[in-house]
Design an enzyme around this catalytic site. Structure first.
Site, PDB file in Angstrom:
ATOM      1  N   ASN A   9       0.876  -1.179   0.000  1.00 34.97           N
ATOM      2  CA  ASN A   9       0.000   0.000   0.000  1.00 34.97           C
ATOM      3  C   ASN A   9       0.909   1.224   0.000  1.00 34.97           C
ATOM      4  OD1 ASN A   9      -1.789   2.061   0.516  1.00 34.97           O
ATOM      5  ND2 ASN A   9      -2.225   1.446   2.634  1.00 34.97           N
ATOM      6  N   TRP A  10       1.044   1.820  -1.175  1.00 35.61           N
ATOM      7  CA  TRP A  10       1.993   2.944  -1.307  1.00 35.61           C
ATOM      8  C   TRP A  10       1.474   4.223  -0.658  1.00 35.61           C
ATOM      9  CZ3 TRP A  10       3.728   2.664  -7.216  1.00 35.61           C
ATOM     10  CH2 TRP A  10       4.384   1.445  -7.422  1.00 35.61           C
ATOM     11  N   LYS A  11       0.217   4.235  -0.284  1.00 36.54           N
ATOM     12  CA  LYS A  11      -0.419   5.436   0.259  1.00 36.54           C
ATOM     13  C   LYS A  11      -0.190   6.617  -0.705  1.00 36.54           C
ATOM     14  CE  LYS A  11       0.180   3.555   4.823  1.00 36.54           C
ATOM     15  NZ  LYS A  11       0.079   3.727   6.258  1.00 36.54           N
ATOM     16  N   HIS A  95      -9.480   1.007   5.110  1.00 35.53           N
ATOM     17  CA  HIS A  95      -8.183   1.239   5.764  1.00 35.53           C
ATOM     18  C   HIS A  95      -8.397   2.193   6.940  1.00 35.53           C
ATOM     19  CE1 HIS A  95      -4.081   2.565   6.483  1.00 35.53           C
ATOM     20  NE2 HIS A  95      -3.688   1.479   5.832  1.00 35.53           N
ATOM     21  N   GLU A  97      -6.816   4.630   7.985  1.00 29.40           N
ATOM     22  CA  GLU A  97      -6.644   6.062   7.659  1.00 29.40           C
ATOM     23  C   GLU A  97      -7.912   6.625   7.010  1.00 29.40           C
ATOM     24  OE1 GLU A  97      -2.937   5.718   5.517  1.00 29.40           O
ATOM     25  OE2 GLU A  97      -1.957   5.146   7.389  1.00 29.40           O
ATOM     26  N   GLU A 167      -5.325  -5.095  10.778  1.00 28.83           N
ATOM     27  CA  GLU A 167      -4.337  -4.038  10.942  1.00 28.83           C
ATOM     28  C   GLU A 167      -4.573  -3.308  12.267  1.00 28.83           C
ATOM     29  OE1 GLU A 167      -2.495  -2.840   6.991  1.00 28.83           O
ATOM     30  OE2 GLU A 167      -4.223  -1.553   7.264  1.00 28.83           O
ATOM     31  N   GLY A 173       2.349   2.294  10.690  1.00 28.38           N
ATOM     32  CA  GLY A 173       3.268   3.416  10.497  1.00 28.38           C
ATOM     33  C   GLY A 173       3.966   3.867  11.763  1.00 28.38           C
ATOM     34  N   SER A 212       3.455  -2.109  10.355  1.00 29.46           N
ATOM     35  CA  SER A 212       4.919  -2.103  10.487  1.00 29.46           C
ATOM     36  C   SER A 212       5.538  -3.466  10.186  1.00 29.46           C
ATOM     37  CB  SER A 212       5.326  -1.601  11.878  1.00 29.46           C
ATOM     38  OG  SER A 212       4.840  -0.281  12.081  1.00 29.46           O
ATOM     39  N   GLY A 233       2.762  -1.061   4.337  1.00 29.63           N
ATOM     40  CA  GLY A 233       2.799   0.352   3.987  1.00 29.63           C
ATOM     41  C   GLY A 233       4.231   0.814   3.752  1.00 29.63           C
ATOM     42  N   GLY A 234       4.856   1.345   4.802  1.00 31.66           N
ATOM     43  CA  GLY A 234       6.194   1.932   4.689  1.00 31.66           C
ATOM     44  C   GLY A 234       7.202   1.056   3.959  1.00 31.66           C
TER      45      GLY A 234
HETATM   46  C1  PEP Z   1      -0.774   0.124   6.028  1.00 31.98           C
HETATM   47  O1  PEP Z   1      -0.802   1.283   5.638  1.00 31.98           O
HETATM   48  O2  PEP Z   1      -1.701  -0.633   5.724  1.00 31.98           O
HETATM   49  C2  PEP Z   1       0.336  -0.302   6.865  1.00 31.98           C
HETATM   50  C3  PEP Z   1       0.293  -1.473   7.409  1.00 31.98           C
HETATM   51  O3  PEP Z   1       1.370   0.602   7.007  1.00 31.98           O
HETATM   52  P1  PEP Z   1       2.797   0.294   7.685  1.00 31.98           P
HETATM   53  O4  PEP Z   1       3.297  -1.002   7.100  1.00 31.98           O
HETATM   54  O5  PEP Z   1       3.645   1.451   7.329  1.00 31.98           O
HETATM   55  O6  PEP Z   1       2.562   0.165   9.160  1.00 31.98           O
END
Ligand code: PEP
Length: 252
Positions: A9-11, A95, A97, A167, A173, A212, A233-234
């Site tokens: 997930n590049w956001k 998600h 966010e 999640e 994040g 993470s 994500g990251g």
């Molecule tokens: C996400 O945005 O779904 C996520 C899990 O982010 P991160 O891996 O950065 O925690």
């Protein structure tokens, strides 16, 4: 045996040049394993470019969000059928966010989930508790409520064509990852909720962990019985980091 899905997930990150480099580097080293599928979820504006770049590869394409409506006067929204038209086979819905920063309700998330299915795509339904909810001992109740909203609208059979991503909001994040045991407990609970309605669907649905996930913790998480990959994500923004997770999955 359930296939492992590693989804990036590049956001709201990247541009044409950095995306092209990222995708090229991923394509150069996709792990050879029939049991692992990689999925990239770029921002809407870059989906078509990534679609062209991954054409003919084993990498799949998804969107990070989708409209609950099928078309018409919804300025700024993107319908599921449009995403399908430009090469997406998955779309993330719910998600955290979207739920927290944009006020998406469980009812809207449920409508989005169904809209993705109606377009012939696979929804990735994100559910998870906040730190406050975990500390109040409400983790299972919260994930169950979020799941129930979708079960109530789409029914259990829909989960035969869907993916769930657990999640924990406190892990997204933040660099804090749920331990494999903490994550497995919730994944087991999610599967148990589905089992009550349909054992076969519960046994086959992929449940990803997100929060993470990195190259150095992915193996431990994915080794757990009810964890079928990651929503990343990251660590999906650097090819080496993403491939390290994919590599750990391929060795599972
Ligand atoms: C996400 O945005 O779904 C996520 C899990 O982010 P991160 O891996 O950065 O925690």
């Amino acid at each position: 045996m359930r296939q492992i899905l590693v989804a990036g997930n590049w956001k709201m990150n990247g541009d044409s040049a950095t995306n092209a480099e990222l995708v090229a580097n991923i394509l150069a080293a996709v792990p050879v394993s029939d049991n692992v599928r990689l999925l990239l979820c770029p921002p809407f504006t870059y989906i078509s470019a990534v679609a062209a770049q991954i054409a003919g590869s084993k990498v799949s394409l998804g969107a990070q969000n989708v409209s609950e409506h099928s078309g018409g006067a919804h300025t700024g929204e993107v319908a599921a059928a449009m995403l399908r038209d430009i090469g997406c086979s998955y779309a993330i819905v719910g998600h955290s966010e979207r739920r927290t920063l944009y006020g998406e309700t469980s009812a809207q998330v449920a409508n989005k989930f169904q809209a993705v299915l109606d377009a012939g795509m696979t929804p990735i339904l994100c559910i998870g508790e906040t730190l406050q909810e975990r500390e109040a001992g409400r983790t299972n109740a919260v994930t169950e409520e979020q799941l129930d909203a979708v079960l109530g609208t789409s029914g259990i059979a829909a989960f035969g064509s869907a993916v769930i991503a657990y999640e924990p909001v406190w892990a997204i994040g933040t660099g804090k990852t749920a331990s494999p045991e903490q994550a497995q407990d919730v994944h087991r609970h999610i599967r148990a909720v589905l089992e009550k309605q349909d054992r076969a669907v519960a046994a086959t649905v992929q449940i990803l962990y997100g929060g993470s996930m990195k190259g150095d913790n992915a193996a431990g998480l994915i080794a757990m019985q009810d964890i079928d990959g990651g929503l990343v994500g990251g660590a999906s923004l650097q090819a080496a980091d993403f491939l390290a997770i994919a590599g750990a999955a391929a060795q599972n």
